[in-house]
Design a protein around this motif. Structure first.
Motif, PDB file in Angstrom:
ATOM      1  N   VAL A  28       0.857  -1.179   0.000  1.00  0.00           N
ATOM      2  CA  VAL A  28       0.000   0.000   0.000  1.00  0.00           C
ATOM      3  C   VAL A  28       0.897   1.234   0.000  1.00  0.00           C
ATOM      4  O   VAL A  28       1.703   1.433   0.903  1.00  0.00           O
ATOM      5  CB  VAL A  28      -0.956  -0.010   1.216  1.00  0.00           C
ATOM      6  CG1 VAL A  28      -1.779   1.266   1.257  1.00  0.00           C
ATOM      7  CG2 VAL A  28      -1.867  -1.231   1.155  1.00  0.00           C
ATOM      8  N   ALA A  29       0.748   2.063  -1.039  1.00  0.00           N
ATOM      9  CA  ALA A  29       1.598   3.246  -1.207  1.00  0.00           C
ATOM     10  C   ALA A  29       1.163   4.398  -0.312  1.00  0.00           C
ATOM     11  O   ALA A  29       1.972   5.262   0.015  1.00  0.00           O
ATOM     12  CB  ALA A  29       1.588   3.696  -2.667  1.00  0.00           C
ATOM     13  N   GLY A  30      -0.117   4.434   0.076  1.00  0.00           N
ATOM     14  CA  GLY A  30      -0.570   5.535   0.914  1.00  0.00           C
ATOM     15  C   GLY A  30      -1.929   5.282   1.519  1.00  0.00           C
ATOM     16  O   GLY A  30      -2.756   4.547   0.973  1.00  0.00           O
ATOM     17  N   VAL A  31      -2.158   5.911   2.678  1.00  0.00           N
ATOM     18  CA  VAL A  31      -3.430   5.846   3.388  1.00  0.00           C
ATOM     19  C   VAL A  31      -3.819   7.278   3.704  1.00  0.00           C
ATOM     20  O   VAL A  31      -3.001   8.047   4.211  1.00  0.00           O
ATOM     21  CB  VAL A  31      -3.300   5.024   4.693  1.00  0.00           C
ATOM     22  CG1 VAL A  31      -4.586   5.065   5.489  1.00  0.00           C
ATOM     23  CG2 VAL A  31      -2.904   3.598   4.382  1.00  0.00           C
ATOM     24  N   CYS A  32      -5.070   7.658   3.387  1.00  0.00           N
ATOM     25  CA  CYS A  32      -5.470   9.041   3.626  1.00  0.00           C
ATOM     26  C   CYS A  32      -6.979   9.141   3.848  1.00  0.00           C
ATOM     27  O   CYS A  32      -7.711   8.172   3.669  1.00  0.00           O
ATOM     28  CB  CYS A  32      -5.028   9.926   2.467  1.00  0.00           C
ATOM     29  SG  CYS A  32      -5.556   9.330   0.862  1.00  0.00           S
ATOM     30  N   THR A  33      -7.419  10.347   4.217  1.00  0.00           N
ATOM     31  CA  THR A  33      -8.831  10.581   4.496  1.00  0.00           C
ATOM     32  C   THR A  33      -9.462  11.580   3.528  1.00  0.00           C
ATOM     33  O   THR A  33     -10.651  11.813   3.593  1.00  0.00           O
ATOM     34  CB  THR A  33      -9.011  11.120   5.933  1.00  0.00           C
ATOM     35  OG1 THR A  33      -8.261  12.330   6.061  1.00  0.00           O
ATOM     36  CG2 THR A  33      -8.570  10.102   6.956  1.00  0.00           C
TER      37      THR A  33
END
Length: 182
Positions: A28-33
């Protein structure tokens, strides 16, 4: 390896999906909202999957879809009645409540499609510009005149020299032209 970005309004939910994906072998390259954060994660990436919900902190899924760079696909996670609104939009959808098996198999399917497109693009022959074609043609004509070769022999000679030296055909043609015109 496919780039995956998880964008959900609740950070804990996004991290939970990230953990499920990582445990099943997906990086997973990124986690955001927020959609803007997802877009910034996509900068510099050639392709990938954006897993998002119907509504993020700053935009809805359709606005994020409009901002997706070429090569990116969207996996929308929402309730059944919201998913019915996005039929025919080219978005892969999963209904809530989410089943881990469905998530993993869907991401695997999307990932394989991206890898297949990447491979197909890599194998597709490169398109040469008119200047590059003219350089190759001029080098072949020079070889044909000076070395009494047929066009096929001149072409094969350029190909062999380019393979032996590790350069492409256009670079080899330019080298032949510069050496033989001196």
């Amino acid at each position: 390896m496919t780039n995956i970005i998880v964008a959900l309004p609740k950070l804990d939910d996004a991290k939970g999906i990230k953990n499920v994906l990582v445990r099943n072998g997906f990086p997973v390259a990124g986690v955001c909202t927020a959609g803007a954060q997802a877009i910034s994660h996509m900068d510099g990436l050639n392709d990938g999957i954006v897993i998002c919900s119907y509504k993020l902190a700053d935009m809805v899924y359709s606005e994020l879809q409009e901002c997706l760079p070429p090569g990116f696909e969207m996996l929308l996670i929402a309730s059944d009645h919201l998913l019915s609104q996005c039929e025919g939009s080219g978005i892969v959808c999963l209904s809530m409540p989410l089943k881990v098996h469905d998530l993993i198999s869907t991401v695997a399917m999307m990932s394989e499609g991206i890898v297949r497109r990447r491979r197909k693009a890599r194998l597709k022959p490169k398109v040469r510009s008119a200047d590059e074609e003219a350089s190759i043609k001029e080098a072949k004509e020079l070889l044909m005149d000076r070395n009494h070769m047929t066009e096929e022999e001149a072409h094969r000679y350029l190909q062999k020299c380019s393979m032996d030296s590790g350069t492409n055909l256009v670079e080899m043609a330019l080298m032949v032209l510069s050496m033989m015109k001196e």
